[in-house]
Design a protein around this motif. Structure first.
Motif, PDB file in Angstrom:
ATOM      1  N   GLY A   1      -1.030  -9.806 -19.268  1.00 42.99           N
ATOM      2  CA  GLY A   1      -1.763  -8.988 -20.219  1.00 42.99           C
ATOM      3  C   GLY A   1      -1.512  -7.507 -20.092  1.00 42.99           C
ATOM      4  N   ALA A   2      -1.161  -7.025 -18.875  1.00 42.61           N
ATOM      5  CA  ALA A   2      -0.993  -5.588 -18.668  1.00 42.61           C
ATOM      6  C   ALA A   2       0.387  -5.229 -18.135  1.00 42.61           C
ATOM      7  N   VAL A   3       0.785  -5.860 -17.035  1.00 47.02           N
ATOM      8  CA  VAL A   3       2.034  -5.492 -16.360  1.00 47.02           C
ATOM      9  C   VAL A   3       3.266  -5.989 -17.123  1.00 47.02           C
ATOM     10  N   HIS A   4       3.122  -7.080 -17.849  1.00 50.26           N
ATOM     11  CA  HIS A   4       4.234  -7.627 -18.643  1.00 50.26           C
ATOM     12  C   HIS A   4       3.724  -7.904 -20.064  1.00 50.26           C
ATOM     13  N   HIS A   5       2.981  -6.946 -20.589  1.00 45.91           N
ATOM     14  CA  HIS A   5       2.301  -7.093 -21.877  1.00 45.91           C
ATOM     15  C   HIS A   5       3.296  -7.351 -23.011  1.00 45.91           C
ATOM     16  N   GLN A   6       3.122  -8.509 -23.675  1.00 54.09           N
ATOM     17  CA  GLN A   6       3.974  -8.884 -24.806  1.00 54.09           C
ATOM     18  C   GLN A   6       5.458  -8.748 -24.482  1.00 54.09           C
ATOM     19  N   GLY A   7       5.806  -9.054 -23.236  1.00 57.89           N
ATOM     20  CA  GLY A   7       7.209  -9.047 -22.833  1.00 57.89           C
ATOM     21  C   GLY A   7       7.749  -7.701 -22.411  1.00 57.89           C
ATOM     22  N   ASP A   8       6.941  -6.653 -22.429  1.00 65.23           N
ATOM     23  CA  ASP A   8       7.418  -5.320 -22.053  1.00 65.23           C
ATOM     24  C   ASP A   8       7.607  -5.212 -20.540  1.00 65.23           C
ATOM     25  N   VAL A   9       8.506  -4.324 -20.148  1.00 68.37           N
ATOM     26  CA  VAL A   9       8.764  -4.040 -18.732  1.00 68.37           C
ATOM     27  C   VAL A   9       8.492  -2.557 -18.494  1.00 68.37           C
ATOM     28  N   TYR A  10       7.511  -2.277 -17.633  1.00 68.23           N
ATOM     29  CA  TYR A  10       7.123  -0.905 -17.306  1.00 68.23           C
ATOM     30  C   TYR A  10       7.621  -0.567 -15.901  1.00 68.23           C
ATOM     31  N   ASP A  11       7.417   0.674 -15.504  1.00 73.17           N
ATOM     32  CA  ASP A  11       7.804   1.028 -14.133  1.00 73.17           C
ATOM     33  C   ASP A  11       6.977   0.239 -13.117  1.00 73.17           C
ATOM     34  N   SER A  12       5.734  -0.071 -13.450  1.00 72.32           N
ATOM     35  CA  SER A  12       4.922  -0.892 -12.542  1.00 72.32           C
ATOM     36  C   SER A  12       5.454  -2.328 -12.475  1.00 72.32           C
ATOM     37  N   THR A  13       6.015  -2.816 -13.591  1.00 75.51           N
ATOM     38  CA  THR A  13       6.618  -4.153 -13.583  1.00 75.51           C
ATOM     39  C   THR A  13       7.778  -4.193 -12.605  1.00 75.51           C
ATOM     40  N   LEU A  14       8.611  -3.152 -12.647  1.00 73.17           N
ATOM     41  CA  LEU A  14       9.743  -3.077 -11.725  1.00 73.17           C
ATOM     42  C   LEU A  14       9.261  -3.041 -10.276  1.00 73.17           C
ATOM     43  N   ALA A  15       8.186  -2.299 -10.028  1.00 74.67           N
ATOM     44  CA  ALA A  15       7.669  -2.188  -8.660  1.00 74.67           C
ATOM     45  C   ALA A  15       7.107  -3.513  -8.156  1.00 74.67           C
TER      46      ALA A  15
ATOM     47  N   ALA B   1       0.473  -1.495 -19.676  1.00 75.09           N
ATOM     48  CA  ALA B   1       0.057  -1.430 -21.082  1.00 75.09           C
ATOM     49  C   ALA B   1      -1.250  -0.683 -21.291  1.00 75.09           C
ATOM     50  N   TYR B   2      -2.093  -0.627 -20.267  1.00 74.08           N
ATOM     51  CA  TYR B   2      -3.417  -0.043 -20.446  1.00 74.08           C
ATOM     52  C   TYR B   2      -3.664   1.184 -19.579  1.00 74.08           C
ATOM     53  N   GLY B   3      -2.586   1.833 -19.136  1.00 75.60           N
ATOM     54  CA  GLY B   3      -2.759   3.063 -18.384  1.00 75.60           C
ATOM     55  C   GLY B   3      -2.263   2.965 -16.956  1.00 75.60           C
ATOM     56  N   PRO B   4      -2.863   3.716 -16.022  1.00 78.47           N
ATOM     57  CA  PRO B   4      -2.413   3.720 -14.623  1.00 78.47           C
ATOM     58  C   PRO B   4      -2.454   2.316 -14.023  1.00 78.47           C
TER      59      PRO B   4
ATOM     60  N   GLU C   1       0.816  -1.216   0.000  1.00 78.22           N
ATOM     61  CA  GLU C   1       0.000   0.000   0.000  1.00 78.22           C
ATOM     62  C   GLU C   1       0.851   1.268   0.000  1.00 78.22           C
ATOM     63  N   GLU C   2       2.137   1.122   0.280  1.00 79.90           N
ATOM     64  CA  GLU C   2       3.013   2.292   0.325  1.00 79.90           C
ATOM     65  C   GLU C   2       3.473   2.720  -1.071  1.00 79.90           C
ATOM     66  N   VAL C   3       3.251   1.868  -2.044  1.00 77.63           N
ATOM     67  CA  VAL C   3       3.631   2.200  -3.423  1.00 77.63           C
ATOM     68  C   VAL C   3       2.519   3.034  -4.061  1.00 77.63           C
ATOM     69  N   ASP C   4       2.910   4.119  -4.724  1.00 81.17           N
ATOM     70  CA  ASP C   4       1.930   4.969  -5.408  1.00 81.17           C
ATOM     71  C   ASP C   4       1.645   4.363  -6.789  1.00 81.17           C
ATOM     72  N   TRP C   5       0.841   3.319  -6.783  1.00 80.80           N
ATOM     73  CA  TRP C   5       0.592   2.570  -8.014  1.00 80.80           C
ATOM     74  C   TRP C   5      -0.072   3.437  -9.084  1.00 80.80           C
ATOM     75  N   ALA C   6      -0.915   4.369  -8.678  1.00 82.28           N
ATOM     76  CA  ALA C   6      -1.623   5.192  -9.664  1.00 82.28           C
ATOM     77  C   ALA C   6      -0.679   6.066 -10.484  1.00 82.28           C
ATOM     78  N   SER C   7       0.514   6.349  -9.913  1.00 89.11           N
ATOM     79  CA  SER C   7       1.487   7.159 -10.645  1.00 89.11           C
ATOM     80  C   SER C   7       2.323   6.316 -11.604  1.00 89.11           C
TER      81      SER C   7
END
Length: 716
Positions: free
Chosen positions: A47-61, A16-19, A6-12
């Motif tokens: 489908g979203a956090v590791h969409h088609q093999g991509d790594v986003y900041d949320s993936t790292l978190a 793949a599909y937004g916040p 809960e300490e992670v600001d996930w909305a920021s």
């Protein structure tokens, strides 16, 4: 569990599909007691956090929380989470070297940096995977070796652990995963390769379990492809027979888990269905690894596939068909015996084997000729017939017997029948014609069947009345192109001029949706009708002035074919050979002019600027057309030969022109000979294929042989 989530600001953060504010729910879902909820959460992660093999900041978190989940023995399905982590951290860049070369302002920098940070973060916590190698859950033990080989920063330590685990592990698939991970380490770390290859060689000869020996042999071949033993085919064949005779009971269908409406759930069900009833389904992956290592040793690969196709085990025969699909799409070779044996599988009682055989054969076109008798027998089999015919399962002759008849009902369902009929028609076998006539009386016809009519020659003319009836029933609505285009193509192939009223109805009634596509298809059909389309001449003259080059040039072709008068045709085509014309429009006009031939010689000056175009297709179309209208070899041939090397996909068109040139193209002899000696297909692509790839390459070879024969005749 999941402390600090809960300490992670996930909305920021984003995926793949937004916040990424839905990620905490996904992470909690991975730890749920409900299997359906876990699978749905995993599907959301991919489908979203590791969409088609991509790594986003949320993936790292997510990485610390995913590592926490796999370390907790109370969490179920941890093997799936290990696989997710392996995928996130296992994308290999040229690491720091590639990242250092990127400017932080470049678009590629952030994705590359994310991959590198993901690999580093998971490597920092990779000790968690060491304990998983001995986890009580076999699914966890199955996933752990690849994670260790891909992500742990101490490969020598991992190598020792993997080899030690192999001495105590009893689960067959986990043992195979351990061997595969050893091979992966050898490939990734050159300093460990020699000793690992030696160990794999020892294991391939000394292990008691034939499956383990096959796995070791496959990995040895993968790590040292230049040193594969000459006797690899009989060696593997003996191992497969030993595996077959020593195999345990067949794999059961499913694992008791309810289906979920997710992509992962669908894939799981397909894999379970594929493995069901097979005592050793894992051999397929081992053989795939071995085939990849054998690469251009096509004769060895064919010999191995032939041995599999003669096996009493239907699963091995099915594997052979799928493996040969990849081989024949990429490599030229002598496949007659393979195709004949694949045709024999059409009589097998196992529906999955019949489906694999039909799917394979429908892509072969002319190479499918050795299987045509089997296709005819199978297409004539239905409920109430014996289903007997040449080529019993696993043999090269004999009959399918009553078992084949028992399975006939399933095969002659729509999908299987259409695949077999398509294979027969594409092979150019005229026995397909009456079967196509029957198909044309049914409510729906597979569109590929209509596009296969052009290979059946004059005998297909009997289809014209049926095609005419179907075209007359097509509604003039927004679906017109999809419904009419295949019928128009087939009518052109059979020169069905009696359908002129129906074709004109489509031409005149084309709706706004894809209107030009509809009109172009109709005009091509009118061109094929030739003088039989004279009634359409007034409309064809009007369409010459269309702003669509595709429609205008198609109208010019049809007008020339209908009345043979070039007075209006050539000016209409020449207007697309001007500065500023798009490449596609220029190519359409040049090709049409080339088809007219010497009577269009006045257009030679208009074609010459295309020889210097930046677009290779414009150069090819212009050079070919210039030769066909003027016979100018000195201007055309150098352009064609340069394009041959620049654009391999243009080689079929170039070879066709070279064959027409004959002795005048003697300068191209070396190019043609080189192509004929290549083993790899000219259009082979890694990880991709088209339904006509094999046919186009075989057409290229046929044209090259024809060109060479004409050149050689002219030399004497």
């Amino acid at each position: 569990m999941l402390t600090g989530i809960e300490e992670v600001d996930w909305a920021s953060l984003g995926h793949a599909y937004g916040p990424a504010d839905d990620v905490p729910e996904l992470l909690r879902g991975l730890a749920s007691d409900d299997p359906a909820e876990r699978e749905t959460a995993l599907d959301g992660m991919y489908g979203a956090v590791h969409h088609q093999g991509d790594v986003y900041d949320s993936t790292l978190a997510c990485i610390p929380f995913l590592l926490e989940l796999v370390a907790d023995p109370a969490v179920q399905d941890r093997g799936c989470i290990v696989e997710l982590l392996t995928s996130i951290g296992g994308i290999e860049l040229d690491d720091e070297e590639e990242l250092d070369e990127l400017d932080p302002e470049e678009e590629e920098f952030i994705p590359a940096a994310n991959y590198a940070m993901a690999a580093a973060a998971i490597a920092a916590g990779a000790d968690v995977f060491l304990g998983l190698a001995a986890d009580p859950d076999p699914e966890v033990r199955l996933a752990a070796p690849c994670a260790l080989a891909s992500l742990h920063p101490e490969p020598a330590r991992v190598l020792t652990l993997l080899r030690e685990r192999l001495t105590v592990e009893r689960d067959t698939e986990v043992r195979l995963a351990l061997v595969a991970a050893v091979g992966r380490i050898a490939l990734r770390h050159a300093s460990l390769r020699e000793e690992t290859v030696d160990w794999l060689d020892w294991l391939a000869r000394a292990a008691q379990d034939p499956g383990l020996r096959l796995a070791a042999l496959a990995q040895r071949a993968r790590c040292a492809p230049a040193d594969i033993p000459d006797d690899v085919v009989p060696w593997v064949t003996r191992l497969l027979e030993e595996i077959r005779t020593s195999a345990q009971s067949p794999t059961a269908t499913g694992n008791g888990r309810e289906a979920t409406p997710t992509l992962i759930g669908q894939v799981r069900e397909l894999l379970e269905e594929h493995a069901a009833g097979r005592p050793a389904p894992w051999t397929e992956e081992l053989l795939r690894t071995l085939h990849a290592a054998l690469d251009d040793r096509v004769d060895d690969r064919i010999a191995l596939i032939l041995a599999q196709l003669r096996s009493p085990d239907w699963g091995q025969r099915s594997d052979a068909i799928w493996l040969c699909g990849g081989l024949i799409r990429a490599w030229r070779g002598r496949y007659d015996d393979v195709v004949r044996l694949v045709g024999a599988q059409l009589h097998d009682p196992e529906p999955r084997l019949r489906e694999a055989a039909a799917s394979f054969l429908e892509r072969l076109f002319e190479l499918g000729a050795p299987a045509t008798d089997s296709l005819v027998v199978r297409l004539g089999t239905g409920p109430g017939t014996s289903g007997t015919g040449p080529g019993a399962p696993g043999t090269e002759g004999g009959t399918g017997g009553t078992e084949a008849g028992h399975g006939a009902h399933a095969f002659v369902g729509r999908t299987g029948r259409d695949a077999a009929l398509l294979a027969l028609a594409r092979a150019g076998d005229t026995r397909a014609v009456p079967l196509l006539a029957r198909a044309l009386t049914e409510p729906e016809v597979r569109r590929e069947l209509l596009y296969a009519v052009d290979g059946l020659g004059p005998s297909a003319a009997m289809l014209a009345p049926l095609l005419r009836l179907r075209l007359a029933d097509v509604e003039l609505d927004e679906r017109l192109y999809d419904q009419a285009a295949p019928l128009l193509y087939a009518l052109a192939a059979v020169r069905g001029g009696q359908a002129l009223p129906e074709v004109l109805r489509v031409l005149r009634g084309a709706p706004p949706n894809r209107r030009d596509w509809v009109r172009e298809a109709a005009l091509r059909t009118l061109a094929a009708f030739g003088p039989a389309a004279r009634e359409a001449v007034p409309e064809l003259r009007e369409l010459l002035a269309e702003e669509s080059a595709a429609v205008s040039t198609a109208a010019a072709r049809a007008l020339w074919a209908a009345e043979g008068d070039l007075a209006d045709v050539l000016p209409a085509l020449e207007r697309w050979l001007r500065p500023g014309t798009s490449s596609a429009d220029w190519c359409a006009a040049a090709q049409a002019i080339g088809e007219i031939g010497p009577m269009a010689a006045a257009e030679a000056p208009a074609l010459r600027p295309g020889l210097a175009s930046r677009d290779p297709w414009v150069r090819v179309r212009s050079a070919a057309a210039l030769w066909r209208v003027s016979g100018e070899v000195s201007a055309s041939l150098p352009v064609l030969l340069a394009a041959w090397e620049e654009n391999r996909h243009a080689r079929v068109d170039i070879a066709e022109c070279l064959a027409e040139m004959g002795p005048a193209a003697a300068e191209a002899q070396v190019v043609i000979l080189t192509e004929l000696t290549r083993r790899r297909r000219h259009n082979a692509r890694e990880g991709a294929c088209g339904s006509h790839d094999i046919h186009l390459d075989e057409k290229l070879l046929t044209l090259c042989r024809a060109a060479l024969a004409r050149m050689e005749r002219g030399a004497f």
